[in-house]
Design a protein around this motif. Structure first.
Motif, PDB file in Angstrom:
ATOM      1  N   GLU A 191     -20.762  -3.507  55.712  1.00 56.59           N
ATOM      2  CA  GLU A 191     -19.960  -3.445  54.522  1.00 56.59           C
ATOM      3  C   GLU A 191     -19.914  -4.616  53.796  1.00 56.59           C
ATOM      4  O   GLU A 191     -20.137  -4.632  52.561  1.00 56.59           O
ATOM      5  N   ILE A 192     -19.857  -5.939  54.297  1.00 55.56           N
ATOM      6  CA  ILE A 192     -19.896  -7.301  53.582  1.00 55.56           C
ATOM      7  C   ILE A 192     -21.336  -7.160  52.785  1.00 55.56           C
ATOM      8  O   ILE A 192     -21.204  -7.353  51.777  1.00 55.56           O
ATOM      9  N   ALA A 193     -22.242  -6.824  53.723  1.00 57.15           N
ATOM     10  CA  ALA A 193     -23.624  -7.037  53.086  1.00 57.15           C
ATOM     11  C   ALA A 193     -23.866  -5.860  52.179  1.00 57.15           C
ATOM     12  O   ALA A 193     -24.426  -6.549  51.140  1.00 57.15           O
ATOM     13  N   ARG A 194     -23.061  -4.739  52.184  1.00 59.57           N
ATOM     14  CA  ARG A 194     -23.388  -3.650  51.223  1.00 59.57           C
ATOM     15  C   ARG A 194     -22.699  -4.216  50.018  1.00 59.57           C
ATOM     16  O   ARG A 194     -23.348  -3.941  48.777  1.00 59.57           O
ATOM     17  N   ALA A 195     -21.582  -4.621  50.007  1.00 58.53           N
ATOM     18  CA  ALA A 195     -20.756  -5.194  48.944  1.00 58.53           C
ATOM     19  C   ALA A 195     -21.470  -5.986  48.236  1.00 58.53           C
ATOM     20  O   ALA A 195     -21.689  -6.136  46.892  1.00 58.53           O
ATOM     21  N   GLU A 196     -22.002  -7.014  48.915  1.00 58.97           N
ATOM     22  CA  GLU A 196     -22.593  -8.299  48.264  1.00 58.97           C
ATOM     23  C   GLU A 196     -24.003  -7.739  47.421  1.00 58.97           C
ATOM     24  O   GLU A 196     -24.213  -8.280  46.249  1.00 58.97           O
ATOM     25  N   LEU A 197     -24.956  -7.001  48.080  1.00 57.13           N
ATOM     26  CA  LEU A 197     -25.968  -6.216  47.591  1.00 57.13           C
ATOM     27  C   LEU A 197     -25.536  -5.746  46.121  1.00 57.13           C
ATOM     28  O   LEU A 197     -26.165  -5.668  45.126  1.00 57.13           O
ATOM     29  N   ARG A 205     -22.914  -6.090  44.433  1.00 56.81           N
ATOM     30  CA  ARG A 205     -22.238  -7.241  43.489  1.00 56.81           C
ATOM     31  C   ARG A 205     -23.600  -7.808  42.729  1.00 56.81           C
ATOM     32  O   ARG A 205     -23.311  -7.955  41.301  1.00 56.81           O
ATOM     33  N   ILE A 206     -24.531  -8.099  43.389  1.00 59.53           N
ATOM     34  CA  ILE A 206     -25.780  -8.608  42.487  1.00 59.53           C
ATOM     35  C   ILE A 206     -26.718  -7.730  42.256  1.00 59.53           C
ATOM     36  O   ILE A 206     -27.978  -8.278  41.709  1.00 59.53           O
ATOM     37  N   GLY A 207     -26.448  -6.478  42.281  1.00 61.26           N
ATOM     38  CA  GLY A 207     -27.252  -5.583  41.537  1.00 61.26           C
ATOM     39  C   GLY A 207     -28.540  -4.912  42.321  1.00 61.26           C
ATOM     40  O   GLY A 207     -29.419  -4.722  41.914  1.00 61.26           O
ATOM     41  N   LYS A 208     -28.292  -5.604  43.529  1.00 57.20           N
ATOM     42  CA  LYS A 208     -29.659  -4.791  44.210  1.00 57.20           C
ATOM     43  C   LYS A 208     -29.275  -3.602  45.141  1.00 57.20           C
ATOM     44  O   LYS A 208     -30.274  -3.274  45.868  1.00 57.20           O
ATOM     45  N   LEU A 209     -28.225  -3.011  44.792  1.00 60.92           N
ATOM     46  CA  LEU A 209     -27.925  -1.675  45.556  1.00 60.92           C
ATOM     47  C   LEU A 209     -27.317  -0.776  44.333  1.00 60.92           C
ATOM     48  O   LEU A 209     -26.365  -1.312  43.893  1.00 60.92           O
TER      49      LEU A 209
END
Lengths: 86, 211
Positions: free
Chosen positions: B199-205, B207-211
């Motif tokens: 979940e942390i990885a998904r949220a960060e991705l 946030r930086i527009g990679k997902l």
């Protein structure tokens, strides 16, 4: 093929296949499966070289007072995986 | 189908080959650590076999000259619950001035799920007379924390320290080898961290527009 001969041949072939899977050895590294008996014997040999029993070593680890550095090194390798005395 | 130790031989071989490549491209000459798997675990160290559990110290020298110091390197892996992976449960990197029975200079250890001390820790075998407060245990008995499970000190870090401080002579191209192996180590650790906290990885991705 005679039943007995066929059985023997199949048994031999199975052992060969199993043996192949149990050792992987090339110029980069070697990996090998050891039986429980082999590991027990190897641990016994290493302990006897140091003149110690497994209980001696476990006691030294619990007190963090090893009689030698080799004893400390050996404990790290043969202690139970869930042991936290290291 | 139940996984047997034989099924994990290729993984053990891979780990051992990776360590051999790193060592022999940087500070050693023809060293060969091996992997031994039994019903419970996989051990990786130098000089071990089904008939030998006591590891040999690894001389740090790239040619016929006497070693400048010696490395004790041990990894112990447990089979994971799915029986598909090897999980590093204990690891030790200790540096010695000789190959006798003297105390090491320092040792980095990792003991997974350690409820008593930091999982990844450092022991320094030196006394700081007049520096440590009275009653404090000697440094060799202290478990100084170093980075935690995912970002602990790696073999690459120890080798780089020994070379940069001039305690070990390096091979030409050693920096490239360190960089390549360190990058692979970071990627493995990062992948494990993402598996642990997706979940942390998904949220960060996101946030930086990679997902």
């Amino acid at each position: 093929m005679d039943k007995a001969v066929e059985s023997l041949w199949l048994s031999y072939r199975w052992r060969s296949v199993t043996r192949m899977a149990m050792v992987m050895d090339d110029e980069t590294a070697r990996a090998e499966v050891a039986s429980p008996e082999e590991i027990r014997a190897a641990i016994g040999l290493a302990l006897s070289r140091l003149g110690l029993t497994y209980e001696d070593l476990a006691d030294q680890a619990a007190r963090d007072e090893f009689v030698s550095e080799r004893a400390r090194r050996l404990w790290f390798v043969i202690s139970p995986l869930d042991d936290h005395t290291c | 189908m139940t996984t047997t130790p034989a099924d994990l031989v290729p993984l053990g071989h891979h780990f051992a080959a990776d360590i051999n490549d790193l060592l022999n491209r940087t500070v050693t000459n023809g060293v060969r650590v091996t992997a031994v798997l039994d019903d419970h675990e996989c051990r990786i160290a130098c000089g071990i076999s089904p008939a030998e559990v006591e590891p040999a110290l690894i001389p740090l020298t790239i040619d016929a000259k006497p070693a400048t110091c010696y490395l004790d390197l041990v990894h112990r892996f447990r089979f994971d619950d799915e029986g598909k992976h090897l999980m590093n449960t204990k690891a030790r990197m200790a540096v010695y001035a000789d190959d006798g029975d003297s105390e090491p200079w320092f040792r980095y250890e990792y003991v997974r799920d350690n409820p008593v001390h930091a999982e990844a820790h450092l022991h320094v075998h030196a006394d700081l007379v007049g520096v440590l407060p009275a009653g404090v245990r000697p440094l060799a008995r202290q478990h100084l924390p170093v980075g935690g499970r995912r970002f602990r000190v790696s073999l690459e870090d120890v080798i780089e320290f020994l070379v940069r401080e001039r305690y070990a002579e390096p091979r030409p191209g050693w920096e490239d080898a360190i960089e390549r192996h360190r990058r692979a180590w970071y990627e493995r650790q990062l992948a494990a961290a993402v598996r642990r906290d997706p979940e942390i990885a998904r949220a960060e991705l996101k946030r930086i527009g990679k997902l």
